[in-house]
Design a protein around this motif. Structure first.
Motif, short mmCIF file in Angstrom:
data_model
loop_
_atom_site.label_atom_id
_atom_site.label_comp_id
_atom_site.label_asym_id
_atom_site.label_seq_id
_atom_site.Cartn_x
_atom_site.Cartn_y
_atom_site.Cartn_z
N ILE A 1 -13.14 7.41 33.76
CA ILE A 1 -13.78 8.52 33.06
C ILE A 1 -15.26 8.54 33.41
N ALA A 2 -15.70 9.61 34.07
CA ALA A 2 -17.11 9.76 34.44
C ALA A 2 -17.93 10.19 33.23
N GLN A 3 -19.12 9.60 33.09
CA GLN A 3 -20.02 9.92 31.98
C GLN A 3 -21.46 9.93 32.49
N THR A 4 -22.21 10.95 32.12
CA THR A 4 -23.65 10.99 32.37
C THR A 4 -24.33 10.54 31.08
N ILE A 5 -24.82 9.31 31.08
CA ILE A 5 -25.33 8.70 29.84
C ILE A 5 -26.49 7.79 30.19
N ALA A 6 -27.46 7.72 29.29
CA ALA A 6 -28.65 6.88 29.47
C ALA A 6 -29.36 7.20 30.78
N GLY A 7 -29.33 8.48 31.15
CA GLY A 7 -30.07 8.93 32.33
C GLY A 7 -29.45 8.55 33.65
N THR A 8 -28.19 8.14 33.66
CA THR A 8 -27.56 7.74 34.91
C THR A 8 -26.10 8.17 34.93
N LEU B 1 -22.29 7.09 35.31
CA LEU B 1 -21.40 5.94 35.19
C LEU B 1 -19.95 6.39 35.24
N THR B 2 -19.09 5.47 35.61
CA THR B 2 -17.65 5.69 35.48
C THR B 2 -17.06 4.53 34.69
N ILE B 3 -16.42 4.86 33.57
CA ILE B 3 -15.78 3.86 32.73
C ILE B 3 -14.36 3.66 33.24
N VAL B 4 -13.99 2.41 33.50
CA VAL B 4 -12.65 2.09 33.99
C VAL B 4 -11.90 1.30 32.92
N ILE B 5 -10.77 1.86 32.47
CA ILE B 5 -9.89 1.18 31.51
C ILE B 5 -8.65 0.76 32.29
N LYS B 6 -8.48 -0.54 32.48
CA LYS B 6 -7.35 -1.03 33.24
C LYS B 6 -6.04 -0.78 32.50
N GLY B 7 -4.98 -0.55 33.27
CA GLY B 7 -3.68 -0.33 32.68
C GLY B 7 -3.19 -1.54 31.92
N THR B 8 -2.49 -1.30 30.81
CA THR B 8 -1.97 -2.36 29.97
C THR B 8 -0.46 -2.50 30.19
N LYS B 9 0.00 -3.72 30.39
CA LYS B 9 1.43 -3.93 30.66
C LYS B 9 2.21 -4.27 29.40
N PRO C 1 -11.72 23.54 16.60
CA PRO C 1 -12.31 22.92 17.80
C PRO C 1 -11.23 22.48 18.78
N VAL C 2 -11.50 22.67 20.04
CA VAL C 2 -10.58 22.23 21.09
C VAL C 2 -10.84 20.75 21.35
N ASP C 3 -9.87 19.92 21.00
CA ASP C 3 -10.04 18.48 21.17
C ASP C 3 -8.87 17.87 21.93
N ASP C 4 -8.35 18.64 22.89
CA ASP C 4 -7.20 18.17 23.66
C ASP C 4 -7.47 18.28 25.17
N LEU C 5 -8.73 18.02 25.56
CA LEU C 5 -9.05 18.06 26.98
C LEU C 5 -8.38 16.90 27.69
N VAL C 6 -7.92 17.15 28.90
CA VAL C 6 -7.31 16.10 29.71
C VAL C 6 -8.22 15.80 30.89
N LEU C 7 -8.14 14.57 31.36
CA LEU C 7 -8.94 14.18 32.51
C LEU C 7 -8.48 14.91 33.76
N HIS C 8 -9.42 15.45 34.52
CA HIS C 8 -9.12 15.96 35.85
C HIS C 8 -10.28 15.55 36.75
N HIS C 9 -9.91 14.93 37.88
CA HIS C 9 -10.90 14.38 38.80
C HIS C 9 -11.86 13.45 38.06
N GLU C 10 -11.26 12.60 37.19
CA GLU C 10 -11.97 11.52 36.50
C GLU C 10 -13.04 12.01 35.53
N GLY C 11 -12.88 13.20 34.99
CA GLY C 11 -13.84 13.67 34.01
C GLY C 11 -13.18 14.56 32.96
N LEU C 12 -13.64 14.47 31.70
CA LEU C 12 -13.19 15.42 30.69
C LEU C 12 -13.71 16.81 31.00
#
Length: 439
Positions: free
Chosen positions: A35-42, A44-52, A253-264
């Protein structure tokens, strides 16, 4: 008898070798979430590893695409189902060190990020593959065949041909069941993973142009409102750009956005003259609300575009505009590298409606950003059109894009790619001629 059992043993080994690739069919369960995020002036991409499995470990890392110095990102994972929370601190870096948290349930969760003085709340789902009925038949048949085969070998060794033949027949049946499951399992629908969202039932459409009671799939597009805080930003001063998204059919409010190209959402902001450009990834600060902090370096009219997608709906573009006051200041937008050569266009004079290939040399080793090696964003001079395409996956140090300009006129364009320590933006303009009218 022993020869028959040897043949069956060989068949079982071949079955085991062929069945292994069919063990995982659902690419969502166990896959990494980025998930890409523009935060703290930079950027970033947050990576959540898959859970088995659950309860089990959940690994999270923060990748930096611009220079940062030991930027801490506070993390809090909360289960929506039972409210349990776990916390940790990740350090943003080009090559992140993943921290490990624990999750106890599948299903909807929220990841809260805190960096600098900004906070984002990202919804995500913990998914665990539950397997399929086909897999149960495959491995069950193989297990039964293996047990019967061992029994047959022991019985044959004791010179009892009658029972040995019965066990051999059972082994053959087990292998046949497993073989049929291997053949037909890919044709069966995969079972949803544990924690998957429930299927949305078709809605009843009664709008004009649609017969009353007709069933239509999917959800409507979101209606967007674009505002800034303060309402009239000043050049060089930080301000917040906000997108409020509303469902036109419910007013909620629309709160069902899905990730596309690693961004909400992918937000493009340009000045009217095209000299200012930003490609950012806003933070979800509340249901239906996306925000990003930024600065503008010149007064005037600005155009804002948000590319987003709802669950069970198509991609859409939300547009808006705002004005900046004050006097021009030193540029706050990164310029193209000093050694950047202008892109090569084929044909050199693009024609409206026909494909144009755009070739760009890179500065440094390119690494994927937003799941791609390169991005090309194109805006018409009047701002009525915005296009976004991706690099063609060409090997080597040069990027290639293919784009068809919709109409004649001047276009502003920006090619982007990521290197080891920064995101490079190369701006250029393209003059497009009208296609020849058929004689």
């Amino acid at each position: 008898m022993i020869r028959v059992l040897r043949v069956l043993c060989l068949a079982a080994v071949l079955m085991l070798a062929g069945a292994a690739p069919a063990a995982a069919h659902n690419v969502s369960a166990g896959a990494d979430l980025r998930i890409a995020q523009t935060i703290a002036g930079t950027e970033l991409t947050i990576v959540i590893k898959g859970t088995k499995r659950v309860p089990g470990p959940l690994q999270i890392g923060v990748i930096a695409f611009q220079p940062v110095t030991d930027l801490p990102v506070d993390l809090e994972v909360r289960s929506v189902a039972d409210g349990r929370t776990v916390t940790g601190i990740a350090r943003a870096a080009r090559d992140p060190q993943y921290i490990q948290l624990k999750v106890d349930t599948t299903g909807p969760h929220e990841l809260t990020l805190r960096a600098g003085n900004e906070v984002a709340v990202l919804p995500f789902r913990v998914l665990v593959d539950r397997g399929s009925a086909g897999e149960l038949l495959i491995y069950g048949g193989l297990l039964v065949a293996a047990l019967l085969m061992v029994g047959g070998l022991l019985t044959g060794a004791l010179t009892r041909p009658g029972p040995a033949m019965l066990l051999a027949g059972g082994t053959a049946i087990g292998l046949t069941v497993a073989a049929m499951a291997v053949i037909f399992e890919p044709m069966l629908p995969s079972a949803p993973p544990d924690g998957a969202a429930p299927t949305v039932a078709p809605t009843v459409a009664t709008s004009a142009g649609t017969a009353a009671g007709a069933l239509t799939g999917g959800r409507p597009f979101a209606q967007g409102r674009v505002v800034t805080a303060p309402a009239r930003p000043a050049s060089g001063a930080e301000f917040t750009l906000r997108f409020d998204l509303i469902d036109g059919s419910t007013g909620r409010p629309v709160d069902d956005l899905v990730l596309h190209h690693e961004g909400l959402a992918h937000v493009i902001v340009t000045s009217e003259d095209g000299r200012y450009f930003r490609h950012v990834h806003p933070l979800r600060t509340a249901p239906g609300r996306l925000e990003v902090k930024m600065q503008a370096d010149r007064p005037g009219r600005y155009l804002a575009y948000a590319e987003l997608e709802r669950e069970d709906s198509g991609g859409q573009l939300v547009t808006g505009e705002f004005r900046v006051g004050g006097d021009p200041v030193a540029s706050v937008v990164a310029e193209a590298p000093a050694d950047a050569a202008p892109p090569l266009l084929r044909p050199a004079a693009p024609v409206a409606g026909r494909p144009t290939t755009i070739e760009l040399g890179t500065s440094g080793t390119v690494r994927p950003w937003l799941g791609m090696t390169g991005h090309l964003i194109v805006r018409s001079q009047d701002g009525a059109f915005l296009g976004h395409v991706h690099e063609m996956g060409s090997p080597g140090p040069r990027l290639h894009f293919t784009f068809s300009f919709p109409a004649a006129g001047r276009y502003f364009a920006w090619a982007q790619y990521a290197t080891g320590d920064r995101i490079v933006t190369v701006p250029f303009t393209v003059d497009v001629t009208a296609s020849e009218s058929p004689s």
